[in-house]
Design a protein around this motif. Structure first.
Motif, PDB file in Angstrom:
ATOM      1  N   HIS A 140       0.830  -1.145  -0.235  1.00  0.00           N
ATOM      2  CA  HIS A 140      -0.018  -0.110   0.051  1.00  0.00           C
ATOM      3  C   HIS A 140       1.009   1.102  -0.088  1.00  0.00           C
ATOM      4  O   HIS A 140       1.942   1.381   0.819  1.00  0.00           O
ATOM      5  N   PRO A 141       0.593   2.197  -0.866  1.00  0.00           N
ATOM      6  CA  PRO A 141       1.441   3.188  -0.962  1.00  0.00           C
ATOM      7  C   PRO A 141       1.758   4.078   0.248  1.00  0.00           C
ATOM      8  O   PRO A 141       2.520   4.577   0.641  1.00  0.00           O
ATOM      9  N   ALA A 142       0.538   4.187   1.270  1.00  0.00           N
ATOM     10  CA  ALA A 142       0.784   5.013   2.460  1.00  0.00           C
ATOM     11  C   ALA A 142       0.949   4.113   3.625  1.00  0.00           C
ATOM     12  O   ALA A 142       1.794   4.240   4.641  1.00  0.00           O
ATOM     13  N   GLU A 193     -14.030   7.071   0.636  1.00  0.00           N
ATOM     14  CA  GLU A 193     -13.239   6.164  -0.204  1.00  0.00           C
ATOM     15  C   GLU A 193     -13.312   5.709  -1.525  1.00  0.00           C
ATOM     16  O   GLU A 193     -12.132   5.443  -2.192  1.00  0.00           O
ATOM     17  N   LEU A 194     -14.319   5.738  -1.812  1.00  0.00           N
ATOM     18  CA  LEU A 194     -14.538   5.434  -3.404  1.00  0.00           C
ATOM     19  C   LEU A 194     -14.161   6.328  -4.297  1.00  0.00           C
ATOM     20  O   LEU A 194     -13.752   6.040  -5.495  1.00  0.00           O
ATOM     21  N   ALA A 214      -5.398   2.441  -6.310  1.00  0.00           N
ATOM     22  CA  ALA A 214      -4.349   1.755  -5.196  1.00  0.00           C
ATOM     23  C   ALA A 214      -4.507   2.227  -3.859  1.00  0.00           C
ATOM     24  O   ALA A 214      -3.846   1.489  -3.000  1.00  0.00           O
ATOM     25  N   LEU A 215      -5.129   3.133  -3.385  1.00  0.00           N
ATOM     26  CA  LEU A 215      -5.476   3.556  -2.022  1.00  0.00           C
ATOM     27  C   LEU A 215      -6.661   3.069  -1.674  1.00  0.00           C
ATOM     28  O   LEU A 215      -7.063   3.085  -0.393  1.00  0.00           O
ATOM     29  N   ARG A 226      -9.275   0.202   0.010  1.00  0.00           N
ATOM     30  CA  ARG A 226      -9.474  -1.125   0.604  1.00  0.00           C
ATOM     31  C   ARG A 226      -9.977  -2.038  -0.308  1.00  0.00           C
ATOM     32  O   ARG A 226     -11.054  -1.564  -0.941  1.00  0.00           O
ATOM     33  N   PRO A 227      -9.541  -3.379  -0.305  1.00  0.00           N
ATOM     34  CA  PRO A 227     -10.247  -4.315  -1.084  1.00  0.00           C
ATOM     35  C   PRO A 227     -11.762  -4.439  -0.957  1.00  0.00           C
ATOM     36  O   PRO A 227     -12.433  -4.648  -2.235  1.00  0.00           O
ATOM     37  N   VAL A 228     -12.137  -4.268   0.009  1.00  0.00           N
ATOM     38  CA  VAL A 228     -13.918  -4.426   0.184  1.00  0.00           C
ATOM     39  C   VAL A 228     -14.679  -3.456  -0.559  1.00  0.00           C
ATOM     40  O   VAL A 228     -15.843  -3.703  -0.833  1.00  0.00           O
ATOM     41  N   LEU A 229     -13.987  -2.337  -1.127  1.00  0.00           N
ATOM     42  CA  LEU A 229     -14.579  -1.433  -1.862  1.00  0.00           C
ATOM     43  C   LEU A 229     -15.021  -1.782  -3.080  1.00  0.00           C
ATOM     44  O   LEU A 229     -15.926  -1.189  -3.664  1.00  0.00           O
TER      45      LEU A 229
END
Length: 301
Positions: A83-85, A194-195, A200-201, A203-206
């Motif tokens: 994850h970039p951050a 978050e959408l 890349a930023l 979370r997978p559940v999105l």
């Protein structure tokens, strides 16, 4: 030479301690203060030693949250590295070995169990449920759309329940459901924002959400909050509930509408706690709601 070596050792020690402190996320500890507010609206909560019990409950939930944060970072280390951050987190960055993090989490858990047994054994149930829920969240629930939002909101409701159990004040089931829905809303709002992040930023559940779906859930949750609040008022006051609602419902309804406006129109909601403090209208409506609730004595027996 010796002085330089000693200074280097001291710097490394401070860095290691800072990384260990980062693991337990002290910036998130204020969330445990949710144990306190609603209980304090009940007159009986002000009689000694109930305030001390409330303080103890806050401390125990801080410990429990620290255990959860360490466990989450251990479980998510592989994902965080990509994850970039989040790749800068101590475990993902390799500054804290996994063994050290596991040892820290285990030590904090032992302290939590012992402290609970000695001070407030009545909190074993909500604390155990909180830790178990977060363990399930870290391992499985965070990948399940909607269920993951329920899990996060339930963690906040458990804090409120702990405040009542610590003081011996009987909570209302309608009240706890109302708290759950009020916590459900900002989590939905955060997911909605978050959408808008780059892929890349996210979370997978999105991948299991859409903007339209989250917008509908936000409106549904806000409406259910009002309905549940009405049931709670009638449970507490019966025929006199109309007088209470006249004083309390308007600021509550306005606050909910304002929050929907912030998220759906202004594009806010990414950081719920900071957004509440920065939005004076939303903060003001929240303060008015609490003042009206206290003045009406809604939480008194």
């Amino acid at each position: 030479m010796y002085s330089l070596q000693s200074r280097a050792v001291a710097v490394r020690s401070r860095t290691a301690l800072r990384d260990l402190l980062t693991l337990v996320r002290p910036g998130q500890w204020p969330k445990s203060l949710l144990v306190v507010p609603l209980v304090l609206l009940h007159p009986a909560a002000w009689t000694w030693p109930r305030p001390a019990a409330l303080a103890g409950a806050v401390g125990l939930f801080v410990l429990a949250s620290a255990v959860v944060y360490v466990g989450n970072d251990v479980a998510d280390a592989g994902y965080d590295r990509a994850h970039p951050a989040k790749r800068h987190r101590p475990i993902a960055a390799g500054r804290v070995p996994v063994r050290t993090a596991v040892a820290l989490g285990a030590a904090l858990f032992v302290v939590l169990v012992v402290a609970t047994a000695v001070t407030l054994p009545v909190l074993f149930a909500p604390l155990g449920a909180y830790v178990a829920l977060n363990a399930a969240y870290s391992r499985w629930l965070k990948h399940v759309p909607v269920a993951e939002v329920f899990a996060v909101a339930a963690g906040f409701a458990l804090r409120v329940l702990a405040g009542y159990l610590a003081t011996g004040v009987r909570p209302s089931g309608w009240l706890l459901l109302c708290v759950f829905l009020l916590c459900f809303l900002p989590v939905l709002g955060k997911r909605r924002r978050e959408l808008d992040l780059p892929e890349a930023l996210r979370r997978p559940v999105l991948r299991g959400y859409s903007a339209a779906f989250l917008d509908q859930l936000l409106v549904l949750a806000a409406g259910l909050t009002v309905v549940v609040f009405l049931f709670f008022a009638h449970e507490r006051w019966g025929a006199r509930a109309d007088l209470v609602l006249a004083a309390v419902l308007l600021p509550v309804l306005f606050g909910l509408c304002r929050y929907l406006h912030v998220v759906l129109v202004q594009g806010g909601g990414a950081d719920p706690a900071r957004g509440l403090l920065r939005d004076r209208v939303l903060l003001g409506s929240g303060v008015l709601s609490v003042v009206a609730l206290a003045a009406a004595g809604l939480l008194s027996p």
